[in-house]
Design a protein around this motif. Structure first.
Motif, PDB file in Angstrom:
ATOM      1  N   GLY A  35       0.776  -1.212   0.000  1.00 43.01           N
ATOM      2  CA  GLY A  35       0.000   0.000   0.000  1.00 43.01           C
ATOM      3  C   GLY A  35       0.810   1.265   0.000  1.00 43.01           C
ATOM      4  O   GLY A  35       0.246   2.335  -0.189  1.00 43.01           O
ATOM      5  N   ILE A  36       2.105   1.189   0.222  1.00 43.61           N
ATOM      6  CA  ILE A  36       2.934   2.377   0.204  1.00 43.61           C
ATOM      7  C   ILE A  36       4.299   2.021  -0.360  1.00 43.61           C
ATOM      8  O   ILE A  36       4.926   1.063   0.083  1.00 43.61           O
ATOM      9  CB  ILE A  36       3.046   3.023   1.611  1.00 43.61           C
ATOM     10  CG1 ILE A  36       3.975   4.246   1.585  1.00 43.61           C
ATOM     11  CG2 ILE A  36       3.477   2.025   2.655  1.00 43.61           C
ATOM     12  CD1 ILE A  36       3.961   5.040   2.889  1.00 43.61           C
ATOM     13  N   THR A  37       4.723   2.771  -1.340  1.00 47.19           N
ATOM     14  CA  THR A  37       6.022   2.515  -1.955  1.00 47.19           C
ATOM     15  C   THR A  37       6.792   3.813  -2.077  1.00 47.19           C
ATOM     16  O   THR A  37       6.215   4.874  -2.320  1.00 47.19           O
ATOM     17  CB  THR A  37       5.886   1.876  -3.351  1.00 47.19           C
ATOM     18  OG1 THR A  37       5.040   2.709  -4.165  1.00 47.19           O
ATOM     19  CG2 THR A  37       5.281   0.498  -3.272  1.00 47.19           C
ATOM     20  N   GLN A  38       8.095   3.702  -1.906  1.00 44.46           N
ATOM     21  CA  GLN A  38       8.980   4.848  -2.044  1.00 44.46           C
ATOM     22  C   GLN A  38       9.944   4.605  -3.190  1.00 44.46           C
ATOM     23  O   GLN A  38      10.417   3.479  -3.387  1.00 44.46           O
ATOM     24  CB  GLN A  38       9.773   5.084  -0.762  1.00 44.46           C
ATOM     25  CG  GLN A  38       8.935   5.538   0.406  1.00 44.46           C
ATOM     26  CD  GLN A  38       9.778   5.839   1.626  1.00 44.46           C
ATOM     27  OE1 GLN A  38       9.540   5.334   2.709  1.00 44.46           O
ATOM     28  NE2 GLN A  38      10.780   6.694   1.458  1.00 44.46           N
ATOM     29  N   SER A  39      10.243   5.668  -3.919  1.00 39.92           N
ATOM     30  CA  SER A  39      11.222   5.553  -4.988  1.00 39.92           C
ATOM     31  C   SER A  39      12.046   6.830  -5.091  1.00 39.92           C
ATOM     32  O   SER A  39      11.536   7.920  -4.817  1.00 39.92           O
ATOM     33  CB  SER A  39      10.506   5.279  -6.327  1.00 39.92           C
ATOM     34  OG  SER A  39       9.602   6.325  -6.636  1.00 39.92           O
ATOM     35  N   PRO A  40      13.342   6.691  -5.438  1.00 40.33           N
ATOM     36  CA  PRO A  40      14.049   5.428  -5.561  1.00 40.33           C
ATOM     37  C   PRO A  40      14.365   4.828  -4.194  1.00 40.33           C
ATOM     38  O   PRO A  40      14.125   5.464  -3.185  1.00 40.33           O
ATOM     39  CB  PRO A  40      15.341   5.854  -6.282  1.00 40.33           C
ATOM     40  CG  PRO A  40      15.584   7.243  -5.776  1.00 40.33           C
ATOM     41  CD  PRO A  40      14.221   7.866  -5.640  1.00 40.33           C
ATOM     42  N   ARG A  41      14.901   3.630  -4.137  1.00 43.58           N
ATOM     43  CA  ARG A  41      15.304   3.029  -2.867  1.00 43.58           C
ATOM     44  C   ARG A  41      16.665   3.530  -2.436  1.00 43.58           C
ATOM     45  O   ARG A  41      16.945   3.668  -1.243  1.00 43.58           O
ATOM     46  CB  ARG A  41      15.331   1.506  -2.986  1.00 43.58           C
ATOM     47  CG  ARG A  41      13.959   0.858  -3.098  1.00 43.58           C
ATOM     48  CD  ARG A  41      13.104   1.080  -1.849  1.00 43.58           C
ATOM     49  NE  ARG A  41      13.796   0.829  -0.612  1.00 43.58           N
ATOM     50  CZ  ARG A  41      13.952  -0.375  -0.073  1.00 43.58           C
ATOM     51  NH1 ARG A  41      13.457  -1.437  -0.665  1.00 43.58           N
ATOM     52  NH2 ARG A  41      14.598  -0.515   1.080  1.00 43.58           N
ATOM     53  N   HIS A  42      17.510   3.768  -3.425  1.00 44.43           N
ATOM     54  CA  HIS A  42      18.847   4.288  -3.147  1.00 44.43           C
ATOM     55  C   HIS A  42      19.167   5.364  -4.181  1.00 44.43           C
ATOM     56  O   HIS A  42      18.754   5.261  -5.342  1.00 44.43           O
ATOM     57  CB  HIS A  42      19.909   3.187  -3.258  1.00 44.43           C
ATOM     58  CG  HIS A  42      19.681   2.036  -2.335  1.00 44.43           C
ATOM     59  ND1 HIS A  42      20.159   1.993  -1.044  1.00 44.43           N
ATOM     60  CD2 HIS A  42      19.002   0.878  -2.527  1.00 44.43           C
ATOM     61  CE1 HIS A  42      19.794   0.860  -0.480  1.00 44.43           C
ATOM     62  NE2 HIS A  42      19.091   0.159  -1.345  1.00 44.43           N
ATOM     63  N   LYS A  43      19.880   6.396  -3.721  1.00 44.63           N
ATOM     64  CA  LYS A  43      20.304   7.425  -4.675  1.00 44.63           C
ATOM     65  C   LYS A  43      21.570   8.093  -4.155  1.00 44.63           C
ATOM     66  O   LYS A  43      21.675   8.405  -2.959  1.00 44.63           O
ATOM     67  CB  LYS A  43      19.212   8.476  -4.877  1.00 44.63           C
ATOM     68  CG  LYS A  43      19.568   9.483  -5.971  1.00 44.63           C
ATOM     69  CD  LYS A  43      18.414  10.362  -6.333  1.00 44.63           C
ATOM     70  CE  LYS A  43      18.796  11.326  -7.452  1.00 44.63           C
ATOM     71  NZ  LYS A  43      19.071  10.618  -8.719  1.00 44.63           N
ATOM     72  N   VAL A  44      22.479   8.303  -5.074  1.00 45.29           N
ATOM     73  CA  VAL A  44      23.683   9.079  -4.794  1.00 45.29           C
ATOM     74  C   VAL A  44      23.629  10.311  -5.687  1.00 45.29           C
ATOM     75  O   VAL A  44      23.406  10.185  -6.893  1.00 45.29           O
ATOM     76  CB  VAL A  44      24.967   8.275  -5.070  1.00 45.29           C
ATOM     77  CG1 VAL A  44      26.193   9.127  -4.793  1.00 45.29           C
ATOM     78  CG2 VAL A  44      24.997   7.005  -4.243  1.00 45.29           C
ATOM     79  N   THR A  45      23.795  11.464  -5.104  1.00 42.11           N
ATOM     80  CA  THR A  45      23.716  12.688  -5.879  1.00 42.11           C
ATOM     81  C   THR A  45      24.840  13.637  -5.455  1.00 42.11           C
ATOM     82  O   THR A  45      25.448  13.462  -4.393  1.00 42.11           O
ATOM     83  CB  THR A  45      22.354  13.368  -5.693  1.00 42.11           C
ATOM     84  OG1 THR A  45      22.191  14.397  -6.670  1.00 42.11           O
ATOM     85  CG2 THR A  45      22.215  13.968  -4.309  1.00 42.11           C
ATOM     86  N   GLU A  46      25.075  14.633  -6.281  1.00 40.68           N
ATOM     87  CA  GLU A  46      26.140  15.584  -5.987  1.00 40.68           C
ATOM     88  C   GLU A  46      25.600  16.813  -5.266  1.00 40.68           C
ATOM     89  O   GLU A  46      24.453  17.221  -5.457  1.00 40.68           O
ATOM     90  CB  GLU A  46      26.826  16.006  -7.289  1.00 40.68           C
ATOM     91  CG  GLU A  46      27.602  14.866  -7.943  1.00 40.68           C
ATOM     92  CD  GLU A  46      28.415  15.335  -9.128  1.00 40.68           C
ATOM     93  OE1 GLU A  46      29.222  14.540  -9.638  1.00 40.68           O
ATOM     94  OE2 GLU A  46      28.241  16.493  -9.557  1.00 40.68           O
ATOM     95  N   THR A  47      26.447  17.390  -4.457  1.00 43.61           N
ATOM     96  CA  THR A  47      26.088  18.620  -3.756  1.00 43.61           C
ATOM     97  C   THR A  47      25.625  19.680  -4.745  1.00 43.61           C
ATOM     98  O   THR A  47      26.234  19.865  -5.799  1.00 43.61           O
ATOM     99  CB  THR A  47      27.299  19.139  -2.966  1.00 43.61           C
ATOM    100  OG1 THR A  47      27.679  18.158  -1.999  1.00 43.61           O
ATOM    101  CG2 THR A  47      26.970  20.436  -2.253  1.00 43.61           C
TER     102      THR A  47
END
Lengths: 112, 110
Positions: free
Chosen positions: A3-15
């Protein structure tokens, strides 16, 4: 959780880059929440929503914005990511005040 | 602002023993809730106790609430290895979202 999903599960991003996390629910619950979890701090509320287009700030809202254009989706945006926003982000939903929350599985965000 | 504070921060027991965790809070509440979090997962709602209740049971869980002392306890009886997790209390006050404590990490060894 069902009933509840989050996306993405993992993320790497730049400052300095903008990042959007999505929370999607199929329960038609009115209330949705974004928390962040950090070692030594437990869970802290970022923003919450009590209906479509109705949102409010939580304890640690600086640097974050949210939008809810549909009942089922609650978006969390980091306008310009900083290393201090490296965290695990959880979305939660509830049918109303005085009821337990259902949490998503979380998004692990790393800002480098 | 942290409302609930769990005690102890960490607890290690053997299978079959009982585990007791405590939570103290600062302001008046409508209800208090306990959640479990397994490593790398989201939180799972365990039990809710309203401010006019003193004790509540759910399976092997027993929760007490003392509003005069602003404290609650969670007792897990006959612990199993599968109970290894972090446990959080959360307070629900009128007009606000749940405020969580920092949690108790429970380790149950076989």
């Amino acid at each position: 959780d069902a009933g509840i999903t989050q996306s993405p599960r993992h993320k790497v991003t730049e400052t300095g880059t903008p990042v959007t996390l999505r929370c999607h629910q199929t329960e038609n619950h009115r209330y949705m929440y974004w928390y962040r979890q950090d070692p030594g701090h437990g869970l802290r509320l970022i923003h919450y929503s009590y209906g479509v287009k109705d949102t409010d700030k939580g304890e640690v809202s600086d640097g974050y914005s949210v939008s809810r254009s549909k009942t089922e989706d609650f978006l969390l945006t980091l306008e310009s990511a900083t290393s201090s926003q490296t965290s695990v982000y959880f979305c939660a939903i509830t049918t109303g005040e005085g009821y337990g929350y259902t949490f998503g599985s979380g998004t692990r965000l790393t800002v480098v | 602002s942290q409302q609930g504070e769990e005690d102890p921060q960490a607890l290690s027991i053997q299978e079959g023993e009982n585990a007791t965790m405590n939570c103290s809070y600062k302001t008046s509440i409508n209800n208090l809730q306990w959640y479990r979090q397994n490593s790398g997962r989201g939180l799972v709602h365990l039990i809710l106790i309203r401010s006019n209740e003193r004790e509540k049971h759910s399976g092997r869980l027993r929760v007490t609430l003392d509003t005069s002392k602003k404290s609650s306890s969670l007792l897990i009886t006959a612990s199993r290895a599968a109970d290894t997790a972090s446990y959080f209390c959360a307070t629900d006050s009128a007009g606000t979202a749940l405020i969580f404590g920092k949690g108790t990490t429970l380790s149950v060894s076989s």
